[in-house]
Design a protein around this motif. Structure first.
Motif, PDB file in Angstrom:
ATOM      1  N   ALA A  54       0.834  -1.203   0.000  1.00 41.63           N
ATOM      2  CA  ALA A  54       0.000   0.000   0.000  1.00 41.63           C
ATOM      3  C   ALA A  54       0.873   1.258   0.000  1.00 41.63           C
ATOM      4  CB  ALA A  54      -0.941  -0.008   1.207  1.00 41.63           C
ATOM      5  N   ARG A  55       1.967   1.217   0.721  1.00 41.63           N
ATOM      6  CA  ARG A  55       2.870   2.377   0.735  1.00 41.63           C
ATOM      7  C   ARG A  55       3.503   2.580  -0.633  1.00 41.63           C
ATOM      8  NH1 ARG A  55       7.909   3.886   4.706  1.00 41.63           N
ATOM      9  NH2 ARG A  55       8.315   5.883   3.737  1.00 41.63           N
ATOM     10  N   GLU A  59       3.306   6.013  -2.825  1.00 42.11           N
ATOM     11  CA  GLU A  59       4.486   6.698  -3.359  1.00 42.11           C
ATOM     12  C   GLU A  59       4.373   6.886  -4.868  1.00 42.11           C
ATOM     13  OE1 GLU A  59       6.921   8.044  -1.562  1.00 42.11           O
ATOM     14  OE2 GLU A  59       6.131   7.273   0.320  1.00 42.11           O
ATOM     15  N   ARG A  60       3.739   5.937  -5.548  1.00 40.43           N
ATOM     16  CA  ARG A  60       3.557   6.037  -7.005  1.00 40.43           C
ATOM     17  C   ARG A  60       2.488   7.050  -7.394  1.00 40.43           C
ATOM     18  NH1 ARG A  60       3.528  -0.367  -8.294  1.00 40.43           N
ATOM     19  NH2 ARG A  60       5.776  -0.596  -8.550  1.00 40.43           N
ATOM     20  N   ALA A  61       1.663   7.453  -6.457  1.00 43.75           N
ATOM     21  CA  ALA A  61       0.500   8.281  -6.756  1.00 43.75           C
ATOM     22  C   ALA A  61       0.847   9.665  -7.291  1.00 43.75           C
ATOM     23  CB  ALA A  61      -0.389   8.406  -5.523  1.00 43.75           C
TER      24      ALA A  61
END
Length: 188
Positions: A54-55, A59-61
């Protein structure tokens, strides 16, 4: 520097992340029975691997600029421990065939490199396995390329920054000798 070798005559690599085609990187330090990155206790890591995944998605968002702070280093340790590096560097495997992403593959195929390469690694590195530097040096030697590999006994990741009982930091004779070897080519 390894991607643009014509711009450099010599290169010093300290405990480099060169070869991601290993079980340690693919499956994670925990799965192969290696110490946690940084030799941190299990409690320092998320209890659930899905929390790490999920992290990664957070971070990719969006774009993010950061320094080598504790948060970034913790993130790297988390994904190394559970073996998610492959997915971070090659989401869904879409870059698996792209040689520009995989330095070790380019080198094995004979990609150009600076004329002299020095690799410094501790044999007890818990953050970047020393085996990756050993395989890099073997590949270089097989191809007849100049490489100097110095593996320092009983040292973990980042050891060169901290003088101690068996290491004199930037004044260590090993550092002075290796940098003199590099400078022969660098200053030509």
């Amino acid at each position: 520097a390894l991607a643009f070798p014509d711009a450099f005559r010599s290169l010093a690599l300290a405990y480099p992340m060169i070869d991601f085609d290993t079980e340690w990187w693919r499956r994670g330090s925990r799965a192969v029975g290696a110490p946690n990155p940084g030799r941190l206790p299990d409690e320092a890591f998320p209890a659930n691997d899905e929390d790490v995944r999920a992290r990664i998605e957070r971070e990719r968002a969006g774009p993010r600029v950061s320094s080598a702070d504790e948060e970034r280093q913790g993130f790297g340790s988390e994904i190394a421990r559970v073996g998610f590096f492959q997915d971070v560097f090659s989401p869904g495997g879409k870059l698996d065939g792209d040689e520009s992403v995989w330095l070790n593959r380019r080198i094995a195929r004979g990609a150009a490199l600076p004329e002299r390469v020095w690799v410094l690694h501790g044999d007890s590195d818990s953050a970047v396995p020393v085996e990756t530097s050993l395989s890099f040096a073997q590949t270089m030697e097989k191809q007849g390329r100049p490489v100097r590999l110095d593996v320092v006994k009983d040292m973990d990741h980042g050891f060169d920054l901290f003088p101690g009982k068996d290491w004199k930091g930037s004044d260590d004779p090993l550092i002075l000798d290796a940098t003199a070897w590099l400078a022969e080519k660098w200053l030509q």
